[in-house]
Design an enzyme around this catalytic site. Structure first.
Site, PDB file in Angstrom:
ATOM      1  N   GLY A  11      -2.601  -3.777   4.939  1.00 17.52           N
ATOM      2  CA  GLY A  11      -3.705  -2.859   5.220  1.00 17.52           C
ATOM      3  C   GLY A  11      -3.170  -1.464   5.476  1.00 17.52           C
ATOM      4  N   ARG A  72      -2.499  -6.093  -1.104  1.00 19.06           N
ATOM      5  CA  ARG A  72      -2.143  -7.439  -0.661  1.00 19.06           C
ATOM      6  C   ARG A  72      -1.786  -8.183  -1.949  1.00 19.06           C
ATOM      7  NH1 ARG A  72      -3.446  -7.015   4.782  1.00 19.06           N
ATOM      8  NH2 ARG A  72      -5.468  -6.058   5.199  1.00 19.06           N
ATOM      9  N   ASP A 103       3.700  -7.210   9.686  1.00 20.36           N
ATOM     10  CA  ASP A 103       4.657  -8.326   9.738  1.00 20.36           C
ATOM     11  C   ASP A 103       4.737  -9.085   8.412  1.00 20.36           C
ATOM     12  OD1 ASP A 103       2.081  -9.226  10.094  1.00 20.36           O
ATOM     13  OD2 ASP A 103       2.576 -10.680  11.651  1.00 20.36           O
ATOM     14  N   THR A 125       0.286  -0.412  11.135  1.00 17.11           N
ATOM     15  CA  THR A 125      -0.957  -1.176  11.005  1.00 17.11           C
ATOM     16  C   THR A 125      -1.862  -0.796  12.174  1.00 17.11           C
ATOM     17  OG1 THR A 125      -1.949  -3.372  11.340  1.00 17.11           O
ATOM     18  CG2 THR A 125       0.323  -3.140  12.033  1.00 17.11           C
ATOM     19  N   ASP A 127      -3.705  -2.700  13.733  1.00 23.08           N
ATOM     20  CA  ASP A 127      -3.913  -3.847  14.627  1.00 23.08           C
ATOM     21  C   ASP A 127      -2.999  -3.847  15.867  1.00 23.08           C
ATOM     22  OD1 ASP A 127      -5.728  -4.736  12.735  1.00 23.08           O
ATOM     23  OD2 ASP A 127      -4.274  -6.014  11.723  1.00 23.08           O
ATOM     24  N   ASP A 129      -0.282  -5.414  16.122  1.00 27.92           N
ATOM     25  CA  ASP A 129      -0.007  -6.848  16.302  1.00 27.92           C
ATOM     26  C   ASP A 129       1.453  -7.208  16.058  1.00 27.92           C
ATOM     27  OD1 ASP A 129      -0.012  -6.315  13.585  1.00 27.92           O
ATOM     28  OD2 ASP A 129      -1.126  -8.113  13.026  1.00 27.92           O
ATOM     29  N   ARG A 171      -7.705  -8.186  13.469  1.00 26.77           N
ATOM     30  CA  ARG A 171      -7.256  -9.462  12.904  1.00 26.77           C
ATOM     31  C   ARG A 171      -7.086 -10.484  14.027  1.00 26.77           C
ATOM     32  NH1 ARG A 171      -3.077  -9.683   7.902  1.00 26.77           N
ATOM     33  NH2 ARG A 171      -4.883  -8.991   6.767  1.00 26.77           N
TER      34      ARG A 171
HETATM   35  P1  ADP Z   1       0.757  -6.794   6.838  1.00 30.17           P
HETATM   36  O1  ADP Z   1       2.026  -6.325   6.240  1.00 30.17           O
HETATM   37  O2  ADP Z   1      -0.113  -5.660   7.330  1.00 30.17           O
HETATM   38  O3  ADP Z   1       0.947  -7.870   7.887  1.00 30.17           O
HETATM   39  P2  ADP Z   1      -0.093  -8.806   4.945  1.00 30.17           P
HETATM   40  O4  ADP Z   1       0.094  -9.951   5.869  1.00 30.17           O
HETATM   41  O5  ADP Z   1      -1.298  -8.807   4.046  1.00 30.17           O
HETATM   42  O6  ADP Z   1      -0.139  -7.410   5.673  1.00 30.17           O
HETATM   43  O7  ADP Z   1       1.219  -8.733   4.032  1.00 30.17           O
HETATM   44  C1  ADP Z   1       1.351  -7.723   3.055  1.00 30.17           C
HETATM   45  C2  ADP Z   1       2.056  -8.256   1.851  1.00 30.17           C
HETATM   46  O8  ADP Z   1       3.389  -8.656   2.200  1.00 30.17           O
HETATM   47  C3  ADP Z   1       1.452  -9.509   1.225  1.00 30.17           C
HETATM   48  O9  ADP Z   1       0.325  -9.234   0.445  1.00 30.17           O
HETATM   49  C4  ADP Z   1       2.627 -10.007   0.407  1.00 30.17           C
HETATM   50  O10 ADP Z   1       2.771  -9.223  -0.765  1.00 30.17           O
HETATM   51  C5  ADP Z   1       3.797  -9.727   1.346  1.00 30.17           C
HETATM   52  N1  ADP Z   1       4.122 -10.926   2.144  1.00 30.17           N
HETATM   53  C6  ADP Z   1       3.421 -11.417   3.202  1.00 30.17           C
HETATM   54  N2  ADP Z   1       3.987 -12.553   3.662  1.00 30.17           N
HETATM   55  C7  ADP Z   1       5.076 -12.791   2.896  1.00 30.17           C
HETATM   56  C8  ADP Z   1       6.084 -13.825   2.844  1.00 30.17           C
HETATM   57  N3  ADP Z   1       6.090 -14.843   3.709  1.00 30.17           N
HETATM   58  N4  ADP Z   1       7.050 -13.726   1.900  1.00 30.17           N
HETATM   59  C9  ADP Z   1       7.054 -12.698   1.020  1.00 30.17           C
HETATM   60  N5  ADP Z   1       6.136 -11.710   0.996  1.00 30.17           N
HETATM   61  C10 ADP Z   1       5.156 -11.744   1.917  1.00 30.17           C
HETATM   62  O1  F6P Z   2      -4.562  -5.427   9.143  1.00 30.80           O
HETATM   63  C1  F6P Z   2      -5.489  -4.390   9.134  1.00 30.80           C
HETATM   64  C2  F6P Z   2      -6.895  -4.929   8.954  1.00 30.80           C
HETATM   65  O2  F6P Z   2      -7.775  -3.808   8.884  1.00 30.80           O
HETATM   66  C3  F6P Z   2      -7.354  -5.933  10.000  1.00 30.80           C
HETATM   67  O3  F6P Z   2      -7.791  -5.293  11.186  1.00 30.80           O
HETATM   68  C4  F6P Z   2      -8.466  -6.633   9.270  1.00 30.80           C
HETATM   69  O4  F6P Z   2      -8.624  -7.954   9.747  1.00 30.80           O
HETATM   70  C5  F6P Z   2      -7.972  -6.647   7.842  1.00 30.80           C
HETATM   71  O5  F6P Z   2      -6.983  -5.632   7.732  1.00 30.80           O
HETATM   72  C6  F6P Z   2      -9.058  -6.406   6.813  1.00 30.80           C
HETATM   73  O6  F6P Z   2      -8.494  -6.573   5.569  1.00 30.80           O
HETATM   74  P1  F6P Z   2      -9.167  -6.112   4.209  1.00 30.80           P
HETATM   75  O7  F6P Z   2      -8.937  -4.637   4.075  1.00 30.80           O
HETATM   76  O8  F6P Z   2      -8.436  -6.901   3.180  1.00 30.80           O
HETATM   77  O9  F6P Z   2     -10.630  -6.400   4.301  1.00 30.80           O
HETATM   78 MG    MG Z   3       0.052  -8.586   9.636  1.00 27.05          MG
END
Ligand code: ADP
Ligand code: F6P
Ligand code: MG
Length: 319
Positions: A11, A72, A103, A125, A127, A129, A171
């Site tokens: 995000g 994502r 993360d 982010t 969040d 988090d 989240r």
């Molecule tokens: P954030 O980085 O804000 O926590 P996401 O959890 O959506 O957001 O993760 C962002 C991107 O990082 C995912 O869409 C994917 O491309 C990559 N990613 C997430 N988890 C993994 C994983 N376990 N191994 C490899 N790539 C990952």
């Molecule tokens: O991680 C940032 C965030 O805005 C969260 O607060 C929320 O749950 C999520 O992303 C929303 O994701 P999307 O933009 O895919 O709807």
């Molecule tokens: Mg995250």
């Protein structure tokens, strides 16, 4: 190291652009070239990579979103996809990558480091988090947006003697709701850390109207409960008109406030310095007033200390 790349992932968050800018400018200081990757890991796999010079990042320090785009991209969990991404960097002689995201994005960075790419993670982010850092880039801007929106809701809520139930993002983390709830003086806060007690929520709102308050505000982290249903239940139990408002994605946009820009700049400077020194893989973090760096695996294994525990708050705020 002569060449590094930078991407934004997950995000988007206000302040990501300030981090991109500082990566480019700090690299120039060390005579390294920077490459921008479009749309996070998706662009890395699809080879959407281009050289960034000083002028590409002019006048972006104050802009919301991310000029590199974000995505994502669950396909990045697969080993062969990760290898393609690493090969796209290696064929250009790029040895290091700065990953600006959350993360999930750091797990992707860790995977890439297993293919020989040096990676630095910068926590960004809304969040807040991420356990390894006190604050993430974007959190305070999103908080200001939530607070100014709820202040506006209070104006109309007070005028009509209503209750407002407000859903904020986060989240699985209640920080946005907790800090916003405190900042606007809400009657009740519901977060993953406090849990949701339906009857207690209604009791507190009712008690607040019984104290002759003209309005009540309940702040709720997304996914905790159906805010429309909760509003109906409060209205039925208190006899006061109640409206639910979902703040939604407006919380992710807008001009990054000064703290987020400073944090982004300092974290990016550290990330680039570490790549210049040849470090393998770290997450940059804020601890107290210090910018620190932590090995990626160690940072990912950390558990977040919840402010709800710190403040001893379980919903009730004595307003
Ligand atoms: P954030 O980085 O804000 O926590 P996401 O959890 O959506 O957001 O993760 C962002 C991107 O990082 C995912 O869409 C994917 O491309 C990559 N990613 C997430 N988890 C993994 C994983 N376990 N191994 C490899 N790539 C990952
Ligand atoms: O991680 C940032 C965030 O805005 C969260 O607060 C929320 O749950 C999520 O992303 C929303 O994701 P999307 O933009 O895919 O709807
Ligand atoms: Mg995250």
């Amino acid at each position: 190291m002569k060449k590094i790349a930078v991407l934004t992932s997950g995000g988007d968050a206000p302040g990501m652009n300030a981090a991109i800018r500082a990566v480019v400018r700090s690299s120039l200081h060390y005579n390294m070239k920077t490459y921008g990757v479009m749309d996070g890991y998706k662009g890395l796999v699809e080879d959407n990579i281009f050289e960034l010079d000083r002028n590409h990042v002019t006048r972006i320090i104050n802009r919301g979103g991310t000029v590199l785009g974000s995505a994502r991209y669950p396909e990045f969990m697969e080993k062969n996809v990760q290898k393609t991404a690493a090969d796209n960097l290696k064929k250009r002689g790029i040895e290091g990558l700065v990953v600006i995201g959350g993360d999930g994005s750091f797990k992707g960075a860790l995977a890439l480091s297993q293919f020989g790419i040096k990676t630095m993670g910068i926590p960004a982010t809304i969040d807040n988090d991420i356990a390894s850092t006190d604050y993430t880039i974007g959190f305070f801007t999103a908080l200001d947006t939530a607070v100014s929106s709820i202040d506006k809701l209070r104006d109309t809520s007070f005028s009509h003697q209503r209750c407002s139930v407000v859903e904020v993002m986060g989240r699985h983390c209640g920080d946005l709701a907790l800090y916003a709830g405190i900042a606007i003086g809400s009657e009740f806060i519901i977060t993953p850390e406090t849990g949701f007690d339906h009857d207690l929520t209604i009791k507190e709102v009712k008690a607040s109207f019984d104290r002759k308050k003209r309005h009540a505000i309940v702040v709720v982290t997304e996914k905790m409960t159906d805010v429309n249903q909760l509003a109906k239940d409060i209205e039925k139990a208190t006899g006061h008109d109640t409206r639910a408002t979902v703040l939604g994605h407006v919380q992710r946009g807008g001009t990054p406030q000064a703290f987020d820009r400073v944090l982004a700049t300092e974290m990016a400077e550290r990330a680039v310095e570490l790549l210049h020194l040849g470090s393998k893989q770290h997450i940059i973090a804020l601890k107290g007033k210090e910018i620190i760096h932590i090995p990626t695996e160690e940072a990912l294994a950390m558990k977040k200390e919840t402010p709800a525990k710190r403040y001893g708050l379980v919903g009730q705020l004595r307003n």
